[in-house]
Design a protein around this motif. Structure first.
Motif, PDB file in Angstrom:
ATOM      1  N   LYS A   1      42.341  83.089  37.864  1.00 28.99           N
ATOM      2  CA  LYS A   1      43.665  82.930  38.344  1.00 28.99           C
ATOM      3  C   LYS A   1      43.893  83.110  39.683  1.00 28.99           C
ATOM      4  O   LYS A   1      44.981  82.735  40.403  1.00 28.99           O
ATOM      5  CB  LYS A   1      44.926  83.366  37.540  1.00 28.99           C
ATOM      6  CG  LYS A   1      44.778  83.090  36.080  1.00 28.99           C
ATOM      7  CD  LYS A   1      45.670  84.420  35.015  1.00 28.99           C
ATOM      8  CE  LYS A   1      45.644  84.151  33.740  1.00 28.99           C
ATOM      9  NZ  LYS A   1      46.725  85.196  33.413  1.00 28.99           N
ATOM     10  N   MET A   2      43.035  83.653  40.348  1.00 26.29           N
ATOM     11  CA  MET A   2      42.895  84.041  41.645  1.00 26.29           C
ATOM     12  C   MET A   2      42.570  83.141  42.783  1.00 26.29           C
ATOM     13  O   MET A   2      41.840  82.016  42.445  1.00 26.29           O
ATOM     14  CB  MET A   2      42.203  85.275  41.636  1.00 26.29           C
ATOM     15  CG  MET A   2      42.431  86.664  41.140  1.00 26.29           C
ATOM     16  SD  MET A   2      41.449  88.036  41.461  1.00 26.29           S
ATOM     17  CE  MET A   2      41.946  88.908  39.911  1.00 26.29           C
ATOM     18  N   ASN A   3      43.132  83.150  43.629  1.00 30.35           N
ATOM     19  CA  ASN A   3      42.985  82.303  44.907  1.00 30.35           C
ATOM     20  C   ASN A   3      41.930  83.075  46.147  1.00 30.35           C
ATOM     21  O   ASN A   3      41.616  84.229  46.070  1.00 30.35           O
ATOM     22  CB  ASN A   3      44.017  81.656  45.772  1.00 30.35           C
ATOM     23  CG  ASN A   3      44.822  82.728  46.066  1.00 30.35           C
ATOM     24  OD1 ASN A   3      44.593  83.882  46.797  1.00 30.35           O
ATOM     25  ND2 ASN A   3      46.249  82.522  45.877  1.00 30.35           N
ATOM     26  N   SER A   4      41.530  82.405  47.276  1.00 33.63           N
ATOM     27  CA  SER A   4      40.646  82.660  48.364  1.00 33.63           C
ATOM     28  C   SER A   4      41.443  83.802  49.076  1.00 33.63           C
ATOM     29  O   SER A   4      40.541  84.854  49.395  1.00 33.63           O
ATOM     30  CB  SER A   4      40.363  81.600  49.192  1.00 33.63           C
ATOM     31  OG  SER A   4      39.437  80.598  48.400  1.00 33.63           O
ATOM     32  N   LEU A   5      42.761  83.836  49.327  1.00 25.95           N
ATOM     33  CA  LEU A   5      43.427  85.082  49.696  1.00 25.95           C
ATOM     34  C   LEU A   5      43.114  86.341  49.185  1.00 25.95           C
ATOM     35  O   LEU A   5      43.103  87.345  49.841  1.00 25.95           O
ATOM     36  CB  LEU A   5      44.828  84.458  50.076  1.00 25.95           C
ATOM     37  CG  LEU A   5      45.788  85.492  51.212  1.00 25.95           C
ATOM     38  CD1 LEU A   5      45.030  85.518  52.486  1.00 25.95           C
ATOM     39  CD2 LEU A   5      47.051  85.027  51.451  1.00 25.95           C
ATOM     40  N   ILE A   6      43.374  86.376  47.900  1.00 32.99           N
ATOM     41  CA  ILE A   6      43.166  87.648  47.222  1.00 32.99           C
ATOM     42  C   ILE A   6      41.908  87.917  47.441  1.00 32.99           C
ATOM     43  O   ILE A   6      41.658  89.298  47.332  1.00 32.99           O
ATOM     44  CB  ILE A   6      43.512  87.217  45.645  1.00 32.99           C
ATOM     45  CG1 ILE A   6      44.972  86.967  45.550  1.00 32.99           C
ATOM     46  CG2 ILE A   6      43.417  88.367  44.702  1.00 32.99           C
ATOM     47  CD1 ILE A   6      45.502  86.518  44.065  1.00 32.99           C
ATOM     48  N   TYR A   7      40.788  87.266  47.211  1.00 27.68           N
ATOM     49  CA  TYR A   7      39.347  87.485  47.449  1.00 27.68           C
ATOM     50  C   TYR A   7      39.251  88.199  48.702  1.00 27.68           C
ATOM     51  O   TYR A   7      38.499  89.253  48.848  1.00 27.68           O
ATOM     52  CB  TYR A   7      38.335  86.341  47.060  1.00 27.68           C
ATOM     53  CG  TYR A   7      38.526  85.887  45.893  1.00 27.68           C
ATOM     54  CD1 TYR A   7      38.387  86.562  44.535  1.00 27.68           C
ATOM     55  CD2 TYR A   7      38.751  84.470  45.485  1.00 27.68           C
ATOM     56  CE1 TYR A   7      38.560  86.029  43.322  1.00 27.68           C
ATOM     57  CE2 TYR A   7      38.605  83.771  44.336  1.00 27.68           C
ATOM     58  CZ  TYR A   7      38.575  84.705  42.979  1.00 27.68           C
ATOM     59  OH  TYR A   7      38.499  84.118  41.994  1.00 27.68           O
ATOM     60  N   LEU A   8      39.742  87.423  49.838  1.00 26.97           N
ATOM     61  CA  LEU A   8      39.514  87.950  51.082  1.00 26.97           C
ATOM     62  C   LEU A   8      40.200  89.319  51.442  1.00 26.97           C
ATOM     63  O   LEU A   8      39.499  90.245  52.027  1.00 26.97           O
ATOM     64  CB  LEU A   8      40.267  86.971  52.182  1.00 26.97           C
ATOM     65  CG  LEU A   8      40.015  87.271  53.657  1.00 26.97           C
ATOM     66  CD1 LEU A   8      38.449  87.307  54.190  1.00 26.97           C
ATOM     67  CD2 LEU A   8      40.797  86.277  54.622  1.00 26.97           C
TER      68      LEU A   8
END
Length: 347
Positions: free
Chosen positions: A158-165
């Motif tokens: 459910k996560m996006n690239s901004l959360i990973y960053l």
């Protein structure tokens, strides 16, 4: 009374030994299975990270040594054309010329292995553990508790690239602060041959001498560029997890097994590492030079150090050793993540 000596049949002995081996193996398997069932997602992240980091370091340590020495040559105007072959020639020359010369060369190539092994195992274990926890916390803050599930790893899709960053930057910063003393000692051990004048003879000797001559602050030299260099890990995980989740969603839509194959892991890892390392490599080079023996002798500071490197070799000097670093970083990260993904999946 005559003592009766029982002659043991080798076949019978080996058969009994094999039975004992099978029993022990079954008991160990059952014990480990019981332990695995009790492990939390965080414990699995840490164990996978520790194992992956240790195996990777053993395989690519000589390349790491070449990278460190190439980076440190950036502050020497006489070593503008210093390359991997020159480093290897120096290592061979520094080895004692006798019948054990080959063994000495191998020892020199693996100089600093102990602290590198400990450092990478701890760093990867801490990083993976913090990264898993941090991205879950960020996701819960953004999505709200009603959108999240109980188990940590279950929210990844459910996560996006901004959360990973964000998670990569936060966990990387904490890992850099905690492990910086290890990298200072490692850089100094690996920058010199064992017989060189003034070189550290052991980890204990290095810590003792550094504290005596530079104080406790000496253990955190190079922390500023190290914190900037955290963006490399954050960028890498952004690319890696974004591509990974896209690949897993595609496999799920096609009804395939929702687990990356080793080849898929290598593809995603190589691309992510190539992009992230190239973008922030100068921070790695500056960190190594600030942690070196020469930094203490000449009282290096960040901005004067940048000016010195640019004066010696232009802005290209900030990328000294990049090719050697890519040769080391890409296969090492592939090994790390193949071990990590497969071990985490099996746990």
């Amino acid at each position: 009374m005559k003592k009766i000596k029982i002659k043991e049949n080798p076949k019978t002995s080996s058969c009994i030994g094999y039975i004992y081996y099978l029993v022990l193996r079954l008991w160990a398997a059952r014990f480990l299975d019981d332990m695995v069932d009790q492990w939390t997602p965080l414990q699995k992240e840490i164990i996978s990270g520790l194992t992956a980091g240790s195996i990777t370091t053993l395989v690519v340590h000589p390349l790491d040594l070449l990278k460190v020495r190439l980076q440190l040559s950036a502050t020497n105007a006489q070593k503008v054309h210093y390359g991997p072959s020159t480093v290897i020639q120096e290592i061979v020359r520094s080895s004692v010329s006798n019948r054990h010369r080959t063994l000495n060369v191998v020892n020199e190539l693996y100089r600093g292995l102990t602290i590198n092994l400990c450092g990478n195992a701890i760093a990867w274990g801490v990083y993976f553990g913090l990264y898993g926890v941090t991205k879950e916390l960020i996701y819960k803050l953004v999505a709200g508790p009603e959108q999240s599930q109980l188990k940590g790893a279950s929210n990844d899709h459910k996560m996006n690239s901004l959360i990973y960053l964000s998670a990569g930057a936060a966990s990387g910063s904490m890992t850099a602060i905690l492990t910086n003393p290890i990298w200072v000692i490692k850089t100094r051990i690996m920058s010199t041959s064992k017989g060189a004048e003034g070189s550290y003879t052991s980890i204990y000797n290095g810590v003792q001498r550094l504290l005596r001559t530079e104080g406790i602050r000496g253990l955190w030299k190079g922390l500023v560029p190290a914190l900037f260099g955290v963006s490399q890990g954050a960028l890498y995980f952004t690319v890696y997890d974004t591509l990974k989740q896209k690949r897993l969603r595609r496999k799920d839509e096609n009804g395939q097994n929702s687990h990356l194959t080793t080849l898929e892991t290598i593809e995603i890892t190589s691309l992510g590492k190539m992009i992230s390392v190239t973008m922030v490599y100068p921070f790695q080079l500056l960190k190594s030079n600030l942690q070196s023996f020469k930094a203490n002798e000449q009282n290096f500071r960040l901005l004067p150090l940048i000016r010195l490197i640019v004066a010696n070799d232009g802005f290209v000097g900030l990328y000294k050793g990049l090719s050697a670093n890519l040769v080391r970083a890409i296969p090492s990260t592939c090994i790390t993540f193949c071990v990590y993904e497969n071990l985490k999946h099996r746990l």
